[in-house]
Write an enzyme that holds these catalytic residues in place. Structure first.
Site, PDB file in Angstrom:
ATOM      1  N   HIS A  36      -0.065   3.808   8.008  1.00 15.16           N
ATOM      2  CA  HIS A  36      -1.133   2.821   7.817  1.00 15.16           C
ATOM      3  C   HIS A  36      -2.456   3.501   7.469  1.00 15.16           C
ATOM      4  CE1 HIS A  36       1.449   0.796  11.040  1.00 15.16           C
ATOM      5  NE2 HIS A  36       1.545  -0.040  10.028  1.00 15.16           N
ATOM      6  N   LYS A 148       7.521   2.912   2.132  1.00 17.48           N
ATOM      7  CA  LYS A 148       8.564   2.890   3.161  1.00 17.48           C
ATOM      8  C   LYS A 148       9.257   1.534   3.180  1.00 17.48           C
ATOM      9  CE  LYS A 148       9.631   2.746   7.758  1.00 17.48           C
ATOM     10  NZ  LYS A 148       9.356   1.441   8.379  1.00 17.48           N
TER      11      LYS A 148
END
Lengths: 277, 277
Positions: A36, A148
């Site tokens: 993140h 991802k």
């Protein structure tokens, strides 16, 4: 450099937040990790304002999935988001995003029925619906998501183009631990032994990529065989798709998305690599 | 007062059109009549910029419906829109709004399965999807729709709120011909005899409204009985719903939506009235 970070806890507050343009947006479910933070840093480099949202979206969890126990740590998230350069943190309540009479659903047909969509019915309708809302509430010029969750990024990109949202999607590389394991909030579920075992997942993907063949069956078989000996890992699926369509690999395919889902103990993890042909 | 009207024929042109705020938007399928023009005039009164779109949306027509023969008259539309005060006319091509790989669908569950939604499967998914696109492309502050398509307005309002579009929906009264017939592009399908007969539709709705009872069964029965004697009219449905929910009328109901669909010859028309209890 010390920046102030603003915390916006309602849709209304977020909608009246007037950030300088371009505005970059990083949607997350919180429990922030390096994956993140790499998105937030990239947004910081490219945008005048960076907004990070933290919302564990019930719509994208199946009835038997881990919505209730999904890890939450807002205090730590706030500190990390600030450090990564965010100007504002949007942390809405479930009842604010989904009032009782909420009825609307956004779906990306076709794309929602393969890979993770096939394994998790309703998951991508939940993802598409919450992101349509967040795009309207935050109004970003650029949105940042990770490779991802490859199918998620693919599907959201299609939704953005299909519904003409005035937002550009930036898909950033997967961030990995030193042993190769893809960063994921769900890694926190792993015990010590499982955590060591989980490194086999990226290892077999890289092995398949570095083998001599790019035939889809051989890529898939290489992963399957290599994981058989892993006592703590149960492969759910491994699939080689055309990275540009998520459909089958054809003679036209230039990039292959090799993706898998596996249980490590009771924890379900996903990972993928893009392989040039 | 002479205004110039700009014609924007692609999504790109529309997106780069920078109208002064507030921007009012009137989405139409063209073949403009007084109903549409009343929306444009209202927008003109309330907004600095008025955009009218003309797009016969294939997604909202069933396979056996009248997409192919739906009336089209762009030249006349342009003149009328200009006269009503529009600054810009957005007239996109089908392939521009729906490229080959288009896959996204917006639905408002529950609301799409009653009344017109039950009669026309898929219709409201088509409406919700095209309006989500148009809202993103045009980016209006206010959007104007007619009460004639009551369920459409209700459903679009719910979609706007559910997906947090930053647009306020203004629902304007149905505009009627001198004999009461609601304005509709489909009135053009009626021959002379059918056109005369069609006036029975609003007449029976007003009769039901002015009768002494607001019991849903009595309202519906009044319409049903009054239309039996109409040789050219075949009632498809008449339904009294709670106007605030589109669900059944209950003791809490304060306004009733009395709506119907009927064939006049081969032409399918709809109409409705809101009745205070």
């Amino acid at each position: 450099m010390e920046r102030e970070i603003q915390t916006l806890r309602s849709v209304e507050e977020m909608q009246s937040y007037a950030g300088e343009r371009p505005l970059g947006f990083v949607p997350t479910m919180g429990c922030l990790h390096e994956g993140h933070l790499s998105l937030a840093r990239r947004a910081r480099e490219e945008c005048a304002t960076v907004v990070v949202s933290i919302f564990v979206n019930p719509l994208q969890f199946g009835p038997k999935e881990d919505f209730g126990r999904y890890p939450r740590d807002p205090k730590r998230d706030m500190a990390l988001a600030k450090e990564a350069g965010a100007d504002a943190l949007f942390m809405p309540e479930v009842a604010d995003l989904y009032p009782k009479d909420f009825e609307t659903e956004v779906r990306v047909r076709g794309l929602e029925d393969v890979l993770e969509g096939a394994a998790r019915p309703g998951h991508f309708a939940g993802v598409a619906t919450v992101l349509a809302k967040l795009l309207n509430i935050v109004g970003p010029d650029r949105m940042y998501m990770g490779q991802k969750d490859a199918q998620q990024a693919f599907l959201v990109d299609r939704m953005i183009r299909d519904l003409n949202f005035p937002t550009y999607l930036v898909v950033c590389p997967t961030v990995r631990e030193p042993d190769g394991l893809a960063m994921s909030s769900r890694n926190a579920y792993l015990n010590e032994e499982e955590r060591v075992a989980a490194a086999a997942i990226p290892r077999v993907l890289f092995t398949a990529r570095d083998a001599s063949s790019t035939k889809p069956e051989i890529l898939e078989e290489t992963v399957r065989e290599a994981l058989i000996s892993e006592r703590l890992i149960a492969l759910e699926y491994v699939c080689a798709n055309d990275a540009a369509t998520l459909g089958p690999v054809t003679s036209e395919t230039r990039k292959i998305l090799l993706s898998l889902a596996a249980l490590v103990g009771k924890t379900r993890l996903i990972d993928n690599l893009v392989i040039e042909r």
